[in-house]
Scaffold this active site. Structure first.
Site, short mmCIF file in Angstrom:
data_model
loop_
_atom_site.label_atom_id
_atom_site.label_comp_id
_atom_site.label_asym_id
_atom_site.label_seq_id
_atom_site.Cartn_x
_atom_site.Cartn_y
_atom_site.Cartn_z
N ASP A 59 0.84 -1.20 0.00
CA ASP A 59 0.00 0.00 0.00
C ASP A 59 0.88 1.26 0.00
O ASP A 59 1.78 1.37 0.85
CB ASP A 59 -0.85 -0.06 1.29
N THR A 122 -4.08 14.80 -12.93
CA THR A 122 -5.17 14.69 -13.92
C THR A 122 -5.73 16.06 -14.29
O THR A 122 -5.66 17.01 -13.49
CB THR A 122 -6.31 13.81 -13.35
N ASP A 123 -6.33 16.14 -15.47
CA ASP A 123 -7.01 17.38 -15.88
C ASP A 123 -8.19 17.70 -14.96
O ASP A 123 -8.63 18.84 -14.88
CB ASP A 123 -7.48 17.29 -17.34
N GLU A 124 -8.69 16.65 -14.27
CA GLU A 124 -9.91 16.86 -13.47
C GLU A 124 -9.67 17.77 -12.27
O GLU A 124 -10.62 18.26 -11.67
CB GLU A 124 -10.50 15.51 -13.04
N TYR A 148 -13.17 12.27 -6.14
CA TYR A 148 -11.97 11.78 -6.83
C TYR A 148 -11.05 12.94 -7.18
O TYR A 148 -9.87 12.95 -6.81
CB TYR A 148 -12.35 11.02 -8.11
N LYS A 152 -7.26 13.99 -5.83
CA LYS A 152 -6.10 14.15 -6.72
C LYS A 152 -5.55 15.57 -6.60
O LYS A 152 -4.33 15.79 -6.67
CB LYS A 152 -6.50 13.87 -8.19
N VAL A 204 -26.36 6.30 -20.60
CA VAL A 204 -25.81 7.62 -20.90
C VAL A 204 -26.23 8.55 -19.76
O VAL A 204 -27.42 8.74 -19.54
CB VAL A 204 -26.35 8.14 -22.24
N HIS A 273 -21.51 16.40 -12.16
CA HIS A 273 -20.89 15.98 -13.43
C HIS A 273 -20.17 17.14 -14.14
O HIS A 273 -20.79 18.14 -14.50
CB HIS A 273 -21.99 15.44 -14.35
P1 NAD Z 1 -6.42 2.23 -12.42
O1 NAD Z 1 -7.57 2.34 -11.46
O2 NAD Z 1 -6.57 1.41 -13.65
O3 NAD Z 1 -5.13 1.68 -11.64
C1 NAD Z 1 -4.80 2.08 -10.35
C2 NAD Z 1 -3.76 1.11 -9.78
O4 NAD Z 1 -3.38 1.58 -8.47
C3 NAD Z 1 -4.30 -0.32 -9.61
O5 NAD Z 1 -3.34 -1.25 -10.07
C4 NAD Z 1 -4.50 -0.45 -8.10
O6 NAD Z 1 -4.32 -1.78 -7.63
C5 NAD Z 1 -3.40 0.47 -7.58
N1 NAD Z 1 -3.69 0.97 -6.22
C6 NAD Z 1 -4.86 1.50 -5.76
N2 NAD Z 1 -4.74 1.83 -4.45
C7 NAD Z 1 -3.45 1.54 -4.10
C8 NAD Z 1 -2.70 1.69 -2.90
N3 NAD Z 1 -3.27 2.19 -1.79
N4 NAD Z 1 -1.41 1.32 -2.90
C9 NAD Z 1 -0.83 0.79 -4.02
N5 NAD Z 1 -1.49 0.62 -5.17
C10 NAD Z 1 -2.78 1.00 -5.22
O7 NAD Z 1 -6.04 3.73 -12.76
P2 NAD Z 1 -5.44 4.37 -14.10
O8 NAD Z 1 -6.56 4.76 -14.98
O9 NAD Z 1 -4.36 3.49 -14.63
O10 NAD Z 1 -4.81 5.71 -13.53
C11 NAD Z 1 -3.46 5.76 -13.08
C12 NAD Z 1 -3.15 7.17 -12.62
O11 NAD Z 1 -3.36 8.09 -13.68
C13 NAD Z 1 -4.04 7.65 -11.47
O12 NAD Z 1 -3.24 8.39 -10.58
C14 NAD Z 1 -5.06 8.54 -12.15
O13 NAD Z 1 -5.54 9.53 -11.27
C15 NAD Z 1 -4.22 9.13 -13.26
N6 NAD Z 1 -4.96 9.57 -14.46
C16 NAD Z 1 -5.83 8.71 -15.08
C17 NAD Z 1 -6.48 9.11 -16.23
C18 NAD Z 1 -7.41 8.17 -16.95
O14 NAD Z 1 -8.06 8.58 -17.91
N7 NAD Z 1 -7.50 6.91 -16.59
C19 NAD Z 1 -6.27 10.39 -16.75
C20 NAD Z 1 -5.36 11.26 -16.09
C21 NAD Z 1 -4.71 10.81 -14.95
P1 TYD Z 2 -15.41 8.11 -17.11
O1 TYD Z 2 -14.85 7.08 -18.04
O2 TYD Z 2 -15.95 7.66 -15.80
O3 TYD Z 2 -14.29 9.23 -16.94
P2 TYD Z 2 -14.35 10.67 -16.20
O4 TYD Z 2 -15.63 10.80 -15.48
O5 TYD Z 2 -13.19 10.58 -15.25
O6 TYD Z 2 -14.18 11.67 -17.28
O7 TYD Z 2 -16.61 8.86 -17.86
C1 TYD Z 2 -16.37 9.57 -19.06
C2 TYD Z 2 -17.66 10.29 -19.42
O8 TYD Z 2 -18.68 9.32 -19.69
C3 TYD Z 2 -18.21 11.14 -18.28
O9 TYD Z 2 -18.80 12.32 -18.82
C4 TYD Z 2 -19.29 10.27 -17.65
C5 TYD Z 2 -19.82 9.50 -18.85
N1 TYD Z 2 -20.37 8.15 -18.53
C6 TYD Z 2 -21.68 7.81 -18.92
O10 TYD Z 2 -22.40 8.62 -19.53
N2 TYD Z 2 -22.13 6.55 -18.62
C7 TYD Z 2 -21.38 5.64 -17.94
O11 TYD Z 2 -21.87 4.51 -17.67
C8 TYD Z 2 -20.04 6.00 -17.55
C9 TYD Z 2 -19.16 5.03 -16.82
C10 TYD Z 2 -19.57 7.27 -17.89
#
Ligand code: NAD
Ligand code: TYD
Length: 333
Positions: A59, A122-124, A148, A152, A204, A273
């Site tokens: 962890d 993240t952009d969020e 979330y 972040k 949606v 949202h």
């Molecule tokens: P993911 O949920 O697919 O993977 C997260 C990983 O972290 C998993 O392998 C999980 O087991 C591990 N994890 C969770 N809690 C943990 C802990 N306490 N200790 C050790 N490991 C732990 O996520 P992802 O989509 O691959 O995102 C990776 C990173 O990129 C994140 O920090 C996320 O905020 C960032 N990010 C994601 C996106 C996206 O679109 N997915 C975009 C921008 C930034």
């Molecule tokens: P998501 O993949 O959860 O990424 P994020 O919320 O981090 O951008 O969702 C992408 C977009 O899709 C977001 O506007 C929420 C929408 N969405 C749906 O409309 N239906 C769904 O079942 C999910 C999972 C997401």
């Protein structure tokens, strides 16, 4: 060079490990991952089996696990996180623990060892944009909307405080929505590939006109590699896909690749949202010469093809606690 990659049994981290094995075969890679519902050791194969990547299950919020993982490392790339907005609405405690406390634990340990860190943010963290607003730059206010993104933002702020107060070398990437192989099928694109392929309704949220700036995970990870090698200490880099699409356009695109018309089911909107994200990547383009390369049509076709070939991977996910999550998130919509 030995690099610790946290969270690399998940989506972006596992793709990063595969990219680094291909492009920097002389680097030693160690992974620290708790193997939560989103983490799968199989995502790192064949590198675990052939011994070219070491996995420590632990962890990031556990100081002992972090100390052990950092031993002998030269740099940390921190991706471990709870990453799904909908889950953070159902329950946010794990988000604070992993994303805030975990990042703090890692920052403290890395600082004591004088190790540089790349934090994948993240952009969020910026909140959302109106339809005509210019894309986010690195100086935009941090104004997160969901538990979330707030967790972040906490991580991102802590990292910046360690830069300013302790002179630590932390570089931060803030990327837009990723898609590609090995993304957990709770996120929009892999969830909908499965639904459309099986002729099931696609939930949606709201009117489906929300906009995301989609980037292929390979492009994101090319940027992370550029930041590892050439990024400046203390700097923030925005990354985007130059690909703003509404959620309905994304569904249409998946339907076209699969040759199926998506069955749209408009459901109750996600609380809080974010309406639109868009990233201005001018800084990283000018400083590090990075721009996204894969176009949406090719990236999506490749991604759909990957998911169509992964029935055993998906089957192992669809069983068990994934069903409980689907019931909790979609049951009452
Ligand atoms: P993911 O949920 O697919 O993977 C997260 C990983 O972290 C998993 O392998 C999980 O087991 C591990 N994890 C969770 N809690 C943990 C802990 N306490 N200790 C050790 N490991 C732990 O996520 P992802 O989509 O691959 O995102 C990776 C990173 O990129 C994140 O920090 C996320 O905020 C960032 N990010 C994601 C996106 C996206 O679109 N997915 C975009 C921008 C930034
Ligand atoms: P998501 O993949 O959860 O990424 P994020 O919320 O981090 O951008 O969702 C992408 C977009 O899709 C977001 O506007 C929420 C929408 N969405 C749906 O409309 N239906 C769904 O079942 C999910 C999972 C997401």
């Amino acid at each position: 060079m030995r690099i610790l990659v946290t969270g690399a049994a998940g989506f972006i981290g596992s793709n990063l490990v595969h990219l680094l094995r291909r492009q920097r075969p002389n680097w030693d890679l160690r992974v620290l991952d708790l193997l939560t519902y989103a983490g799968h050791a199989a995502n790192l194969e064949p590198h675990l089996a052939d011994g070219s990547v070491e996995l420590q299950v632990g962890d990031v919020a556990d100081p002992e696990a972090v100390e052990k993982a950092l031993e002998g490392c030269d740099l940390v790339v921190h991706l471990a996180a709870e990453s799904h907005v909908d889950r953070s609405i159902l329950g946010s405690a794990a988000f604070v623990r992993t994303n805030v406390v975990g990042t703090h634990t890692l920052l403290e340990a890395a600082r004591r060892r004088d190790l540089p860190m790349v934090l994948v943010s993240t952009d969020e963290v910026y909140g959302d944009l109106g339809p005509n607003d210019p894309a986010f730059t690195e100086t935009h206010n941090i104004q997160p909307s969901s538990p979330y993104s707030a967790s972040k933002a906490g991580a991102d702020h802590l990292a910046q405080s360690f830069v300013r107060t302790f002179g630590m070398d932390v570089r931060i990437t803030r990327c837009s929505n990723n898609y590609g192989p090995r993304q957990f099928p709770e996120k929009l694109i892999p969830l909908m590939i499965g639904r459309i392929a099986r002729g099931q309704p696609c939930p949606v949220y709201g009117d489906g006109q929300q906009i995301r700036d989609w980037i292929h995970v390979e492009d994101h990870n090319e940027a992370v590699l550029a930041v590892i090698e050439r990024g400046r200490a203390g700097e923030v880099y925005n990354l985007g896909g130059e690909c703003e699409l509404t959620n309905l356009q994304v569904l249409e695109g998946i339907g076209e690749v699969l040759g199926e018309k998506p069955l749209l089911e408009f459901v109750k909107d996600r609380p809080g949202h974010d309406r639109r994200y868009a990233m201005n990547g001018a800084k990283i383009a000018a400083e590090l010469g990075w721009r996204p390369r894969l176009n949406w049509a090719d990236g999506l076709a490749q991604t759909v093809a990957w998911y169509r070939q992964q029935e055993p991977w998906l089957e192992s996910i669809r069983s068990g606690s994934y069903q409980d999550y689907l019931q909790a998130n979609y049951g009452a919509r």
